[in-house]
Each structure stands twice: as structure tokens, then as C-alpha cells.
Design a protein around this motif. Structure first.
Motif, PDB file in Angstrom:
ATOM      1  N   PRO A 173       0.821  -1.219   0.000  1.00 36.87           N
ATOM      2  CA  PRO A 173       0.000   0.000   0.000  1.00 36.87           C
ATOM      3  C   PRO A 173       0.853   1.266   0.000  1.00 36.87           C
ATOM      4  CG  PRO A 173      -0.751  -1.523   1.697  1.00 36.87           C
ATOM      5  CD  PRO A 173       0.527  -2.075   1.147  1.00 36.87           C
ATOM      6  N   MET A 174       0.508   2.189  -0.891  1.00 34.05           N
ATOM      7  CA  MET A 174       1.213   3.466  -0.989  1.00 34.05           C
ATOM      8  C   MET A 174       0.316   4.630  -0.576  1.00 34.05           C
ATOM      9  SD  MET A 174       4.157   2.460  -2.072  1.00 34.05           S
ATOM     10  CE  MET A 174       5.002   3.921  -2.546  1.00 34.05           C
ATOM     11  N   VAL A 175      -1.014   4.426  -0.658  1.00 36.07           N
ATOM     12  CA  VAL A 175      -1.980   5.489  -0.385  1.00 36.07           C
ATOM     13  C   VAL A 175      -2.989   5.003   0.644  1.00 36.07           C
ATOM     14  CG1 VAL A 175      -3.784   6.974  -1.395  1.00 36.07           C
ATOM     15  CG2 VAL A 175      -1.721   6.431  -2.725  1.00 36.07           C
ATOM     16  N   LEU A 176      -3.282   5.874   1.605  1.00 32.00           N
ATOM     17  CA  LEU A 176      -4.360   5.637   2.570  1.00 32.00           C
ATOM     18  C   LEU A 176      -5.465   6.640   2.280  1.00 32.00           C
ATOM     19  CD1 LEU A 176      -5.761   4.603   5.161  1.00 32.00           C
ATOM     20  CD2 LEU A 176      -4.301   6.197   6.452  1.00 32.00           C
ATOM     21  N   ILE A 177      -6.668   6.142   2.065  1.00 32.28           N
ATOM     22  CA  ILE A 177      -7.853   6.982   1.927  1.00 32.28           C
ATOM     23  C   ILE A 177      -8.643   6.802   3.215  1.00 32.28           C
ATOM     24  CG2 ILE A 177      -9.982   7.428   0.638  1.00 32.28           C
ATOM     25  CD1 ILE A 177      -8.588   5.914  -1.747  1.00 32.28           C
ATOM     26  N   MET A 178      -9.015   7.919   3.836  1.00 34.51           N
ATOM     27  CA  MET A 178      -9.774   7.839   5.080  1.00 34.51           C
ATOM     28  C   MET A 178     -10.735   9.020   5.145  1.00 34.51           C
ATOM     29  SD  MET A 178      -8.183  10.476   6.839  1.00 34.51           S
ATOM     30  CE  MET A 178      -8.774  10.255   8.490  1.00 34.51           C
ATOM     31  N   HIS A 179     -11.552   9.037   6.194  1.00 31.62           N
ATOM     32  CA  HIS A 179     -12.591  10.058   6.303  1.00 31.62           C
ATOM     33  C   HIS A 179     -12.750  10.477   7.763  1.00 31.62           C
ATOM     34  CE1 HIS A 179     -13.708   8.619   2.294  1.00 31.62           C
ATOM     35  NE2 HIS A 179     -13.576   7.410   2.810  1.00 31.62           N
ATOM     36  N   THR A 180     -12.321  11.690   8.100  1.00 32.54           N
ATOM     37  CA  THR A 180     -12.528  12.191   9.454  1.00 32.54           C
ATOM     38  C   THR A 180     -14.024  12.339   9.724  1.00 32.54           C
ATOM     39  OG1 THR A 180     -10.405  13.296   9.573  1.00 32.54           O
ATOM     40  CG2 THR A 180     -12.140  14.157  10.994  1.00 32.54           C
ATOM     41  N   HIS A 181     -14.765  12.863   8.747  1.00 35.48           N
ATOM     42  CA  HIS A 181     -16.214  13.034   8.872  1.00 35.48           C
ATOM     43  C   HIS A 181     -16.895  12.013   7.959  1.00 35.48           C
ATOM     44  CE1 HIS A 181     -15.057  17.377  10.045  1.00 35.48           C
ATOM     45  NE2 HIS A 181     -15.077  16.591  11.106  1.00 35.48           N
ATOM     46  N   SER A 239      -9.768  10.236  14.283  1.00 31.40           N
ATOM     47  CA  SER A 239      -9.204   9.877  12.977  1.00 31.40           C
ATOM     48  C   SER A 239      -7.677   9.907  13.015  1.00 31.40           C
ATOM     49  CB  SER A 239      -9.742  10.785  11.866  1.00 31.40           C
ATOM     50  OG  SER A 239      -9.265  12.100  11.983  1.00 31.40           O
ATOM     51  N   ALA A 240      -7.103  10.792  13.812  1.00 32.52           N
ATOM     52  CA  ALA A 240      -5.637  10.835  13.944  1.00 32.52           C
ATOM     53  C   ALA A 240      -5.109   9.523  14.523  1.00 32.52           C
ATOM     54  CB  ALA A 240      -5.213  12.017  14.821  1.00 32.52           C
ATOM     55  N   VAL A 241      -5.822   8.964  15.490  1.00 33.20           N
ATOM     56  CA  VAL A 241      -5.423   7.671  16.069  1.00 33.20           C
ATOM     57  C   VAL A 241      -5.485   6.588  14.995  1.00 33.20           C
ATOM     58  CG1 VAL A 241      -6.080   5.877  17.725  1.00 33.20           C
ATOM     59  CG2 VAL A 241      -6.053   8.284  18.437  1.00 33.20           C
ATOM     60  N   THR A 242      -6.560   6.578  14.218  1.00 31.78           N
ATOM     61  CA  THR A 242      -6.701   5.584  13.150  1.00 31.78           C
ATOM     62  C   THR A 242      -5.548   5.688  12.163  1.00 31.78           C
ATOM     63  OG1 THR A 242      -9.116   5.522  13.331  1.00 31.78           O
ATOM     64  CG2 THR A 242      -8.170   4.837  11.223  1.00 31.78           C
ATOM     65  N   VAL A 243      -5.241   6.908  11.719  1.00 24.89           N
ATOM     66  CA  VAL A 243      -4.171   7.107  10.742  1.00 24.89           C
ATOM     67  C   VAL A 243      -2.834   6.654  11.312  1.00 24.89           C
ATOM     68  CG1 VAL A 243      -2.857   8.844   9.449  1.00 24.89           C
ATOM     69  CG2 VAL A 243      -5.354   8.913   9.443  1.00 24.89           C
ATOM     70  N   LYS A 244      -2.532   7.055  12.537  1.00 24.54           N
ATOM     71  CA  LYS A 244      -1.263   6.645  13.156  1.00 24.54           C
ATOM     72  C   LYS A 244      -1.144   5.129  13.235  1.00 24.54           C
ATOM     73  CE  LYS A 244      -0.654  10.866  15.811  1.00 24.54           C
ATOM     74  NZ  LYS A 244      -0.786  11.513  17.107  1.00 24.54           N
ATOM     75  N   ASN A 245      -2.221   4.450  13.593  1.00 28.31           N
ATOM     76  CA  ASN A 245      -2.196   2.984  13.685  1.00 28.31           C
ATOM     77  C   ASN A 245      -1.983   2.339  12.319  1.00 28.31           C
ATOM     78  OD1 ASN A 245      -2.499   2.946  16.470  1.00 28.31           O
ATOM     79  ND2 ASN A 245      -4.727   2.797  16.368  1.00 28.31           N
ATOM     80  N   ILE A 246      -2.644   2.861  11.296  1.00 25.71           N
ATOM     81  CA  ILE A 246      -2.483   2.294   9.956  1.00 25.71           C
ATOM     82  C   ILE A 246      -1.073   2.554   9.436  1.00 25.71           C
ATOM     83  CG2 ILE A 246      -3.248   2.469   7.540  1.00 25.71           C
ATOM     84  CD1 ILE A 246      -6.102   2.929   8.673  1.00 25.71           C
ATOM     85  N   LYS A 262       1.608   2.899  11.179  1.00 30.75           N
ATOM     86  CA  LYS A 262       2.524   2.022  11.929  1.00 30.75           C
ATOM     87  C   LYS A 262       2.499   0.608  11.348  1.00 30.75           C
ATOM     88  CE  LYS A 262       3.659   0.597  16.621  1.00 30.75           C
ATOM     89  NZ  LYS A 262       3.297   0.691  18.042  1.00 30.75           N
ATOM     90  N   LYS A 263       1.306   0.138  11.004  1.00 28.81           N
ATOM     91  CA  LYS A 263       1.148  -1.215  10.463  1.00 28.81           C
ATOM     92  C   LYS A 263       1.618  -1.299   9.003  1.00 28.81           C
ATOM     93  CE  LYS A 263      -2.308  -4.858   9.961  1.00 28.81           C
ATOM     94  NZ  LYS A 263      -3.713  -5.234  10.143  1.00 28.81           N
ATOM     95  N   HIS A 264       1.493  -0.188   8.264  1.00 30.42           N
ATOM     96  CA  HIS A 264       1.847  -0.163   6.834  1.00 30.42           C
ATOM     97  C   HIS A 264       2.787   1.010   6.554  1.00 30.42           C
ATOM     98  CE1 HIS A 264      -1.269  -3.132   5.899  1.00 30.42           C
ATOM     99  NE2 HIS A 264      -2.025  -2.468   6.747  1.00 30.42           N
TER     100      HIS A 264
END
Length: 176
Positions: free
Chosen positions: A50-58, A123-130, A132-134
Motif C-alpha cells: 500500500p502506498m496510499v491511505l484513503i480515510m474520512h474524518t467526517h 481519525s488521527a489515532v486511526t491514521v497513526k495505527n495504519i 505504523k502497520k503499513h
């Protein structure tokens, strides 16, 4: 009300390619122009991890399903139905990147439900965890519905025209 928004004027709007950067920082416009002249210090590798993370704060931000010239006060502008909220836009971005051979993770965690307050922290927690894993991820895209509510009785739907068709504008906050 539907309205097309264009970049504003003044020092805070910095031309960058086909778009603009709205600079709300203490960094000088000249420094930003200098930095964006150089390409990013990483390369997007195709057909790899994976090179790109797509996520949604809202995550629950949604759209009216039919075109109208007025805002329907009965319309609930948030839904957990991921086929009717910004996750659907994320799905399209994911499909386009994958078809180009770019590895993507599309996270659809509901950060703003049941409480909107605190969604950025969650969402910041989610991004940091992802990340770290990737650690291969180089770009994070936070996809939002673009909407403006200047007062309790007015909702403005930012729109644009693409290939002759009216379309909702979206806002993407990106980080590398």
C-alpha cells in the motif's frame, strides 16, 4: 442554493499546478512556493504494498441523491450508510488508484458517529495505527463532502461542472 466556488484572492492563495494552496499558516508564501517547486522525496511504486491511505474524518457526511435547486430541509446530511456518504467517493478514488496499479488502503471507520465532537482526534489515532502497520504508505487522503452552512436557514451546496454535468465539489485534505 448551489454555487461554484473558486479560489479567493490575496496572499493566502498560492497557485500550485492546476489548483491552489490556501495557506493558513505562519509559513511565508515565498517559502511555500520554494518548497512546491521540488517534487516529493518519495516515489509511488506500482503493484506493490500500500502506498496510499484513503480515510474520512467526517465519515457520515452525505449527499442528496437527486439534483435540486434548493436544499431540502428534511434531508439528513449525515448517514452511516457507506454507499450514501463520503465512503462512496473514497471507493471511486480507491478503484481509480488500483486500476493504475497503486496499492491502496481505504479505511471507512466512523470517526464522527455517534459524536461529531472529537472526530479529528479519533481519525488521527486511526491514521497513526495504519501508518505504523503499513509504513509503505506515502500519501494520506482525508476525503470530505464540501458544504457550507452560513446560518440555520441556509445550506450552500458547492458544485462544479464536469464533462457538461453538474457535480458536487469535494474537499481532500492530503498529507505526505
Amino acid at each position: 442554493e448551489r454555487k461554484t466556488y473558486y479560489p479567493g484572492s490575496g496572499e493566502i492563495y498560492i497557485k500550485a499546478g492546476e489548483g491552489y494552496i490556501k495557506n493558513c499558516t505562519t509559513i511565508s508564501p515565498d517559502k511555500i512556493r520554494e518548497v512546491i517547486k521540488d517534487p516529493p522525496k518519495f516515489k509511488i511504486k506500482k503493484n506493490s504494498e500500500p502506498m496510499v491511505l484513503i480515510m474520512h474524518t467526517h465519515t457520515t457526511e452525505s449527499y442528496q441523491s437527486s439534483l435540486s435547486d434548493w436544499f431540502l430541509k428534511s434531508f439528513n446530511c449525515r448517514t452511516t450508510d457507506k454507499s450514501q456518504n463520503v465512503c462512496r467517493i473514497g471507493d471511486e478514488i480507491e478503484a481509480a488508484l488500483k486500476s493504475a496499479g497503486i496499492g491502496v488502503i481505504h479505511d471507512t471507520t466512523l470517526h464522527d458517529y455517534p459524536s461529531y465532537t472529537g472526530s479529528y482526534a479519533r481519525s488521527a489515532v486511526t491514521v497513526k495505527n495504519i501508518l505504523k502497520k503499513h509504513p509503505s504508505i506515502k500519501v494520506v487522503l482525508d476525503v470530505h463532502r464540501d458544504a457550507i452552512q452560513p446560518n440555520a436557514d441556509t445550506m450552500i451546496a458547492p458544485v462544479t461542472t464536469i464533462n457538461g454535468k453538474s457535480s458536487a465539489q469535494v474537499m481532500i485534505i492530503s498529507g505526505c
